[in-house]
Design a protein around this motif. Structure first.
Motif, PDB file in Angstrom:
ATOM      1  N   GLN A 287       1.131  -0.987  -0.057  1.00 46.02           N
ATOM      2  CA  GLN A 287      -0.208  -0.253  -0.025  1.00 46.02           C
ATOM      3  C   GLN A 287       1.507   1.230  -0.400  1.00 46.02           C
ATOM      4  O   GLN A 287       0.005   2.557  -0.286  1.00 46.02           O
ATOM      5  N   ARG A 288       1.862   1.263   0.467  1.00 48.88           N
ATOM      6  CA  ARG A 288       2.768   2.160   0.307  1.00 48.88           C
ATOM      7  C   ARG A 288       3.979   2.875  -1.464  1.00 48.88           C
ATOM      8  O   ARG A 288       4.349   3.442  -0.928  1.00 48.88           O
ATOM      9  N   LEU A 289       3.694   1.133  -1.418  1.00 49.56           N
ATOM     10  CA  LEU A 289       4.263   1.815  -3.153  1.00 49.56           C
ATOM     11  C   LEU A 289       4.010   2.651  -3.804  1.00 49.56           C
ATOM     12  O   LEU A 289       2.997   2.236  -4.308  1.00 49.56           O
ATOM     13  N   PRO A 290       4.917   3.649  -4.501  1.00 50.26           N
ATOM     14  CA  PRO A 290       4.890   5.029  -4.709  1.00 50.26           C
ATOM     15  C   PRO A 290       4.069   3.858  -6.144  1.00 50.26           C
ATOM     16  O   PRO A 290       4.219   3.103  -6.917  1.00 50.26           O
ATOM     17  N   ALA A 291       3.552   5.054  -7.173  1.00 58.33           N
ATOM     18  CA  ALA A 291       2.522   4.595  -8.310  1.00 58.33           C
ATOM     19  C   ALA A 291       3.871   3.685  -9.739  1.00 58.33           C
ATOM     20  O   ALA A 291       3.236   3.097 -10.352  1.00 58.33           O
ATOM     21  N   ASP A 292       4.815   4.788  -9.997  1.00 57.15           N
ATOM     22  CA  ASP A 292       6.408   4.306 -10.963  1.00 57.15           C
ATOM     23  C   ASP A 292       7.092   2.884 -10.620  1.00 57.15           C
ATOM     24  O   ASP A 292       8.102   3.228 -10.905  1.00 57.15           O
ATOM     25  N   GLY A 293       6.434   2.678  -8.754  1.00 57.83           N
ATOM     26  CA  GLY A 293       7.484   1.396  -8.170  1.00 57.83           C
ATOM     27  C   GLY A 293       7.049   0.175  -8.257  1.00 57.83           C
ATOM     28  O   GLY A 293       5.794   0.164  -9.332  1.00 57.83           O
ATOM     29  N   ALA A 294       8.075  -1.156  -8.787  1.00 56.56           N
ATOM     30  CA  ALA A 294       7.061  -1.508  -9.232  1.00 56.56           C
ATOM     31  C   ALA A 294       7.784  -2.956  -7.875  1.00 56.56           C
ATOM     32  O   ALA A 294       7.012  -3.624  -8.031  1.00 56.56           O
ATOM     33  N   LYS A 295       8.138  -2.612  -7.474  1.00 58.27           N
ATOM     34  CA  LYS A 295       8.257  -3.653  -5.903  1.00 58.27           C
ATOM     35  C   LYS A 295       9.052  -2.472  -4.301  1.00 58.27           C
ATOM     36  O   LYS A 295       9.670  -1.098  -4.710  1.00 58.27           O
ATOM     37  N   ILE A 296       8.724  -3.008  -3.392  1.00 60.40           N
ATOM     38  CA  ILE A 296       9.028  -2.047  -2.140  1.00 60.40           C
ATOM     39  C   ILE A 296       9.836  -2.921  -1.268  1.00 60.40           C
ATOM     40  O   ILE A 296       9.256  -3.716  -0.662  1.00 60.40           O
ATOM     41  N   LEU A 297      10.839  -2.243  -1.186  1.00 58.31           N
ATOM     42  CA  LEU A 297      11.812  -3.077   0.488  1.00 58.31           C
ATOM     43  C   LEU A 297      11.628  -2.365   1.630  1.00 58.31           C
ATOM     44  O   LEU A 297      12.120  -1.143   1.528  1.00 58.31           O
ATOM     45  N   GLY A 298      11.307  -3.071   2.807  1.00 60.09           N
ATOM     46  CA  GLY A 298      10.878  -2.652   4.378  1.00 60.09           C
ATOM     47  C   GLY A 298      12.235  -2.699   5.049  1.00 60.09           C
ATOM     48  O   GLY A 298      12.536  -4.378   4.486  1.00 60.09           O
ATOM     49  N   LEU A 299      13.006  -2.415   5.268  1.00 62.20           N
ATOM     50  CA  LEU A 299      14.152  -1.935   5.906  1.00 62.20           C
ATOM     51  C   LEU A 299      14.216  -1.664   7.258  1.00 62.20           C
ATOM     52  O   LEU A 299      13.979  -0.291   7.661  1.00 62.20           O
ATOM     53  N   THR A 300      14.541  -2.590   8.610  1.00 62.23           N
ATOM     54  CA  THR A 300      14.354  -2.335   9.840  1.00 62.23           C
ATOM     55  C   THR A 300      15.098  -2.980  10.534  1.00 62.23           C
ATOM     56  O   THR A 300      16.026  -4.009  10.199  1.00 62.23           O
ATOM     57  N   GLN A 301      15.701  -2.429  11.845  1.00 57.05           N
ATOM     58  CA  GLN A 301      16.276  -3.000  13.113  1.00 57.05           C
ATOM     59  C   GLN A 301      16.049  -3.747  14.065  1.00 57.05           C
ATOM     60  O   GLN A 301      16.614  -4.846  14.688  1.00 57.05           O
ATOM     61  N   ASP A 302      14.937  -3.229  14.623  1.00 60.33           N
ATOM     62  CA  ASP A 302      13.895  -4.825  15.025  1.00 60.33           C
ATOM     63  C   ASP A 302      13.566  -6.191  14.552  1.00 60.33           C
ATOM     64  O   ASP A 302      13.571  -6.026  12.848  1.00 60.33           O
ATOM     65  N   ASP A 303      13.476  -6.700  15.749  1.00 58.56           N
ATOM     66  CA  ASP A 303      12.634  -8.343  15.042  1.00 58.56           C
ATOM     67  C   ASP A 303      11.900  -7.929  14.305  1.00 58.56           C
ATOM     68  O   ASP A 303      10.659  -7.806  15.040  1.00 58.56           O
TER      69      ASP A 303
END
Length: 246
Positions: A121-137
Motif C-alpha cells: 500500500q506504500r508502494l509509489p505508482a511508478d515502483g515495481a517493488k518495495i523493500l522494508g528495512l528495519t533494525q527491529d526483530d
C-alpha cells in the motif's frame, strides 16, 4: 433517240462506325495483377524485417526505512547489492513507523506477514517493488515452528519484502553485517522476481538459511539455474555480480 441523262442526287458519305467494344482485357489484367502484387508485398515486408526490441525502462525498487531505521551505511549496502544483481533503479523513501497491527507484544517482535501487504500500500505508482528495512526483530508464521524469527521475508513473484538487521548483526562486525544484509536483500527481491529457495548449491544466494544465520556467509552468487530462470522472465543478472562476495 436522245436519252436525257438523269443524275441521281449524291448520298452523303457517313463515317463507318464500328460496333465492336474497345478491347481493354490486357490493360485491365495488368492493373489487377499489380494491385494483388502490392497487397502481397504489404503483407510480406513487415514479416521479413527484423523485430526491433523496445527498450523497457528499468524497474524501480523503493527502499522503505522502518523505524527504528538502520544507519545510512546499511541502506547504502542494500542499495549497492540490488544494483549489482538486478537491472533496476533504487530509490529511498522517508522513514516511517511500522503499523501497530503488526506488533506482537508477547515476543516483542513485528509480524512480517502483516508488514508485506501494508508495504504494498506504500508502494509509489511508478515502483515495481518495495523493500522494508528495519533494525527491529521480525517473524513469520511457520507451520512447524510457530512464530519464527527471520532475517527477511518476501512474497513470491510479488511486490514487497521486508528485511531486518536484528539477527544479521549477531556475532559479526559492521563490515560483515553490511555484507549479510545486502545478501538478504538480493535473496528477498529474488523471491519477488519469482525465485524459490534453491537446492542446487549452498553457495547460491537463494539457498534457505536452514534456521542458521551463519549459513548466509557461505552464499556468494546466484547459481546458473537461478540466473536462467530470471533470464527467462526478462531479468538479466550481470555475470560479474557475485565477484563482490567471493
Amino acid at each position: 433517240m436522245n436519252f436525257k441523262s438523269i443524275r441521281q442526287p449524291a448520298l452523303p458519305i457517313l463515317p463507318v462506325q464500328s460496333t465492336d467494344e474497345p478491347r481493354l482485357f490486357w490493360p485491365t489484367l495488368a492493373a489487377t495483377c499489380l494491385s494483388w502484387l502490392c497487397l502481397v508485398l504489404a503483407l510480406l515486408v513487415p514479416l521479413s524485417l527484423p523485430t526491433l526490441a523496445v527498450a523497457q525502462p528499468p524497474k524501480i525498487i523503493y527502499i522503505q526505512p522502518l523505524l527504528p531505521a538502520p544507519s545510512p551505511d546499511v541502506i547504502e549496502a542494500v542499495r549497492d547489492g540490488l544494483l549489482a544483481f538486478y537491472p533496476v533503479q533504487v530509490r529511498q523513501l522517508p522513514a516511517i513507523p511500522m503499523p501497530q497491527s503488526a506488533w506482537h507484544a508477547p515476543r516483542a517482535r513485528w509480524d512480517a506477514d502483516v508488514l508485506l501487504p501494508w508495504l504494498v500500500q506504500r508502494l509509489p505508482a511508478d515502483g515495481a517493488k518495495i523493500l522494508g528495512l528495519t533494525q527491529d526483530d521480525i517473524f513469520t508464521h511457520d507451520a512447524k515452528l510457530g512464530l519464527w524469527g527471520v532475517l527477511g521475508l518476501g512474497t513470491m513473484d510479488g511486490k514487497s519484502n521486508v528485511i531486518s538487521t536484528f539477527r544479521a548483526k549477531r556475532g559479526v562486525d559492521v563490515a560483515q553485517l553490511l555484507v549479510r544484509i545486502a545478501k538478504v536483500a538480493v535473496h528477498e527481491v529474488g523471491h519477488n522476481f519469482g525465485l524459490d529457495h534453491c537446492e542446487q548449491t549452498r553457495t547460491c544466494l537463494m539457498s534457505s538459511a536452514q534456521h542458521r544465520v551463519k549459513s548466509i556467509d557461505a552464499e556468494v552468487d546466484l547459481c546458473p539455474a537461478c540466473r536462467a530462470q530470471l533470464r527467462a522472465s526478462g531479468v538479466e543478472v550481470p555475470a560479474a555480480a557475485g565477484k563482490r562476495w567471493r
